[in-house]
Design a protein around this motif. Sequence first.
Motif, PDB file in Angstrom:
ATOM      1  N   PRO A 150       4.500   9.685   3.189  1.00 29.61           N
ATOM      2  CA  PRO A 150       4.291   8.536   2.322  1.00 29.61           C
ATOM      3  C   PRO A 150       5.113   8.677   1.060  1.00 29.61           C
ATOM      4  CG  PRO A 150       2.445  10.037   2.166  1.00 29.61           C
ATOM      5  CD  PRO A 150       3.342  10.564   3.241  1.00 29.61           C
ATOM      6  N   GLY A 151       5.304   7.569   0.363  1.00 30.34           N
ATOM      7  CA  GLY A 151       5.926   7.668  -0.935  1.00 30.34           C
ATOM      8  C   GLY A 151       7.242   6.956  -1.081  1.00 30.34           C
ATOM      9  N   ASP A 152       7.552   5.963  -0.253  1.00 27.37           N
ATOM     10  CA  ASP A 152       8.769   5.190  -0.436  1.00 27.37           C
ATOM     11  C   ASP A 152       8.687   4.471  -1.772  1.00 27.37           C
ATOM     12  OD1 ASP A 152      10.867   3.458  -0.390  1.00 27.37           O
ATOM     13  OD2 ASP A 152      10.305   2.451   1.460  1.00 27.37           O
ATOM     14  N   SER A 153       9.563   4.838  -2.687  1.00 24.55           N
ATOM     15  CA  SER A 153       9.446   4.313  -4.046  1.00 24.55           C
ATOM     16  C   SER A 153       9.965   2.895  -4.178  1.00 24.55           C
ATOM     17  CB  SER A 153      10.201   5.226  -5.018  1.00 24.55           C
ATOM     18  OG  SER A 153      11.581   5.264  -4.699  1.00 24.55           O
ATOM     19  N   SER A 154      10.341   2.259  -3.075  1.00 27.43           N
ATOM     20  CA  SER A 154      10.956   0.937  -3.178  1.00 27.43           C
ATOM     21  C   SER A 154       9.999  -0.116  -3.713  1.00 27.43           C
ATOM     22  CB  SER A 154      11.482   0.502  -1.809  1.00 27.43           C
ATOM     23  OG  SER A 154      10.420   0.359  -0.889  1.00 27.43           O
ATOM     24  N   ASN A 155       8.702   0.054  -3.548  1.00 25.89           N
ATOM     25  CA  ASN A 155       7.807  -0.983  -4.047  1.00 25.89           C
ATOM     26  C   ASN A 155       6.657  -0.429  -4.886  1.00 25.89           C
ATOM     27  OD1 ASN A 155       6.183   0.133  -2.021  1.00 25.89           O
ATOM     28  ND2 ASN A 155       5.149  -1.808  -1.678  1.00 25.89           N
TER      29      ASN A 155
ATOM     30  N   ASP B 232       0.628  14.842  -1.480  1.00 29.23           N
ATOM     31  CA  ASP B 232      -0.087  13.649  -1.034  1.00 29.23           C
ATOM     32  C   ASP B 232      -1.473  13.612  -1.666  1.00 29.23           C
ATOM     33  OD1 ASP B 232       2.036  13.150   0.639  1.00 29.23           O
ATOM     34  OD2 ASP B 232       1.096  14.058   2.395  1.00 29.23           O
ATOM     35  N   SER B 233      -1.893  12.429  -2.046  1.00 31.27           N
ATOM     36  CA  SER B 233      -3.238  12.251  -2.579  1.00 31.27           C
ATOM     37  C   SER B 233      -4.212  11.908  -1.462  1.00 31.27           C
ATOM     38  CB  SER B 233      -3.236  11.117  -3.607  1.00 31.27           C
ATOM     39  OG  SER B 233      -4.555  10.758  -3.959  1.00 31.27           O
ATOM     40  N   ALA B 234      -5.429  12.385  -1.596  1.00 29.93           N
ATOM     41  CA  ALA B 234      -6.509  11.910  -0.731  1.00 29.93           C
ATOM     42  C   ALA B 234      -6.775  10.439  -1.046  1.00 29.93           C
ATOM     43  CB  ALA B 234      -7.767  12.729  -0.960  1.00 29.93           C
ATOM     44  N   SER B 235      -7.385   9.720  -0.087  1.00 30.38           N
ATOM     45  CA  SER B 235      -7.610   8.290  -0.282  1.00 30.38           C
ATOM     46  C   SER B 235      -8.858   7.846   0.466  1.00 30.38           C
ATOM     47  CB  SER B 235      -6.405   7.480   0.197  1.00 30.38           C
ATOM     48  OG  SER B 235      -6.203   7.660   1.582  1.00 30.38           O
ATOM     49  N   VAL B 236      -9.308   6.635   0.128  1.00 38.06           N
ATOM     50  CA  VAL B 236     -10.463   6.056   0.788  1.00 38.06           C
ATOM     51  C   VAL B 236     -10.080   5.521   2.165  1.00 38.06           C
ATOM     52  CG1 VAL B 236     -12.292   4.336   0.617  1.00 38.06           C
ATOM     53  CG2 VAL B 236     -11.363   5.372  -1.462  1.00 38.06           C
ATOM     54  N   TYR B 237      -9.058   4.696   2.189  1.00 36.70           N
ATOM     55  CA  TYR B 237      -8.711   3.939   3.395  1.00 36.70           C
ATOM     56  C   TYR B 237      -7.379   4.366   3.976  1.00 36.70           C
ATOM     57  CZ  TYR B 237     -12.124   0.645   1.454  1.00 36.70           C
ATOM     58  OH  TYR B 237     -13.240   0.054   0.917  1.00 36.70           O
ATOM     59  N   ARG B 238      -7.240   4.196   5.287  1.00 38.96           N
ATOM     60  CA  ARG B 238      -5.932   4.203   5.932  1.00 38.96           C
ATOM     61  C   ARG B 238      -5.572   2.751   6.186  1.00 38.96           C
ATOM     62  NH1 ARG B 238      -3.670   8.650   8.378  1.00 38.96           N
ATOM     63  NH2 ARG B 238      -2.618   7.248   9.826  1.00 38.96           N
TER      64      ARG B 238
ATOM     65  N   HIS C  29      -5.842   3.649  -1.029  1.00 38.60           N
ATOM     66  CA  HIS C  29      -5.155   3.624   0.256  1.00 38.60           C
ATOM     67  C   HIS C  29      -4.192   4.787   0.382  1.00 38.60           C
ATOM     68  CE1 HIS C  29      -6.529  -0.377   1.608  1.00 38.60           C
ATOM     69  NE2 HIS C  29      -6.609  -0.608   0.316  1.00 38.60           N
ATOM     70  N   ARG C  30      -3.985   5.216   1.606  1.00 31.87           N
ATOM     71  CA  ARG C  30      -3.052   6.292   1.888  1.00 31.87           C
ATOM     72  C   ARG C  30      -1.656   5.909   1.420  1.00 31.87           C
ATOM     73  NH1 ARG C  30       0.209   7.786   6.429  1.00 31.87           N
ATOM     74  NH2 ARG C  30       0.391  10.057   6.618  1.00 31.87           N
ATOM     75  N   GLY C  31      -0.903   6.898   0.954  1.00 33.28           N
ATOM     76  CA  GLY C  31       0.464   6.652   0.551  1.00 33.28           C
ATOM     77  C   GLY C  31       0.774   7.058  -0.863  1.00 33.28           C
ATOM     78  N   PHE C  32      -0.260   7.302  -1.693  1.00 35.28           N
ATOM     79  CA  PHE C  32      -0.006   7.726  -3.064  1.00 35.28           C
ATOM     80  C   PHE C  32       0.404   9.192  -3.073  1.00 35.28           C
ATOM     81  CE2 PHE C  32      -1.957   9.244  -7.237  1.00 35.28           C
ATOM     82  CZ  PHE C  32      -0.834   8.893  -7.975  1.00 35.28           C
ATOM     83  N   VAL C  33       1.531   9.482  -3.716  1.00 37.67           N
ATOM     84  CA  VAL C  33       1.981  10.857  -3.893  1.00 37.67           C
ATOM     85  C   VAL C  33       2.188  11.112  -5.380  1.00 37.67           C
ATOM     86  CG1 VAL C  33       3.056  11.036  -1.620  1.00 37.67           C
ATOM     87  CG2 VAL C  33       4.408  10.212  -3.559  1.00 37.67           C
ATOM     88  N   PHE C  34       2.080  12.380  -5.759  1.00 37.79           N
ATOM     89  CA  PHE C  34       2.288  12.737  -7.158  1.00 37.79           C
ATOM     90  C   PHE C  34       3.076  14.037  -7.226  1.00 37.79           C
ATOM     91  CE2 PHE C  34      -1.689  14.611  -5.810  1.00 37.79           C
ATOM     92  CZ  PHE C  34      -1.752  15.857  -6.419  1.00 37.79           C
ATOM     93  N   ALA C  35       3.814  14.191  -8.317  1.00 34.28           N
ATOM     94  CA  ALA C  35       4.708  15.329  -8.490  1.00 34.28           C
ATOM     95  C   ALA C  35       4.151  16.285  -9.527  1.00 34.28           C
ATOM     96  CB  ALA C  35       6.091  14.842  -8.913  1.00 34.28           C
ATOM     97  N   VAL C  36       4.308  17.593  -9.267  1.00 30.44           N
ATOM     98  CA  VAL C  36       3.827  18.645 -10.160  1.00 30.44           C
ATOM     99  C   VAL C  36       4.996  19.551 -10.518  1.00 30.44           C
ATOM    100  CG1 VAL C  36       2.240  20.596 -10.408  1.00 30.44           C
ATOM    101  CG2 VAL C  36       1.557  18.597  -9.062  1.00 30.44           C
TER     102      VAL C  36
END
Length: 332
Positions: free
Chosen positions: A179-184, A322-328, A304-311
Motif C-alpha cells: 500500500p501507499g501509492d502517493s498519487s492520491n 504499514d498501519s493497522a486498520s479497521v476495514y479492508r 481503511h487499509r493502505g495507510f503507511v508511515f515513515a520512521v
Amino acid sequence: MTDRRQFLQAGALAAGALALPRARAQGSNGARVVSTWDFGVGANQAAWAVLSGGGSALDAVEAGARWAESELCNPTVGRCGNPDRDGVLSLDASIMDGDGRCGSVAALTDILHPVSVARKVMENTPHVMLVGEGAQQFAVAQGFERQRLLTPAAEKAWRDWLKTAQYTREINVERRGRPGDSSNHDTLGMLAIDATGRLAGACTTSGMAWKLHGRVGDSPIIGAGLYVDNEVGGATASGVGEEMMRNAASFLVVELMRQGRSPAEACREAIARLVRKRPEASKTLQVCFLALDKHGQVGAYALHRGFVFAVCDKDRQDDLRDSASVYRSEQT
C-alpha cells in the motif's frame, strides 16, 4: 470487511503489535522523526539532516515540510497540488512547538512554502492563523516571493475534471506489492523529537482536489490535523479533514496518551470513536492517525487499509511501515 464489533475486540492486540520501540530519552540517539505516507521518507530525511546535527525538532519539521512543498511533486501537497473546482491552487499548513506555540495559514495562494509562513505567524504575530488574501499579504511582507504554482499537469487535470465535474472522495489507492501509492494521498503530517527531548510537528497540504473554493481542511487547524505537547507527545492526521475537525482528532489522540494510552492505543481509540459516531460514513472515507510520545514511541491506526508511515532515527533513515486498520476497503 471487518465490522465494528470485531474491530473493537481485536483492536487492542493490533495496536500493541504496531507500537515501535522507544527511542532513548537522552542524547542525540533519542532523536526521531515520523511522517505520514510513503513520501514521508523523503521528508524525514530532510528533517533528519537537522536532527542529526543537534538541531531542534521545530527546525526539523519545518525542513521536512519544506521538502514536500517544493521537491515532492504530488497532486495533494505543495506546488504540484491539484486546484479547487474554480481552478485555483490554495495551500494550507500548520506548525506547532511542544511548548504550545503554534501558527497556521489556510487558503494561501502563490506562495511556495506555507509551512514557513505559518512559522512566521507563530513567531512574528499575536495570532495563530491567517487565511486567504491576508495570509498572502503577510507572507509578502515577511519577504516571501509570489509565484504561480499551478503546474501545466494540474491545470490539465482540472480541465479534464470539468468535462464531468463529478466530485468523489477516493480512499487511498494500493500500489502493486504494497500500500501507499502517493498519487492520491493528502497531507504530509510530521512529528519529531530532538536530542533534548523537545517535540514539534507540522502539516502541509493542497487539500482535496476540486474542493469548493474556500474550503479548508484539518491540516491548518490546531487540534484537528496537528497537536503537540512536550508533556505528553504529538499527533497528526490524514484523510478526510472534515472528520478530524468534527472530532478535534489530533488533540483527542494526545489527550488519550495523557491518560496513559500508548500512541498506537490512542490512535486506535480515536478511530473507534469515529466508527461509533458515524458507522456508515466510516466505510466510505479514509481517516488516519499517527502519534509520537515524549519517549519516542510511535503508533498509528487508520479506518481503511493502505495507510503507511515513515520512521527515521539513528538506526533507520528510510523505514516505511504499514498501519493497522479497521476495514479492508474494496478499493484496497
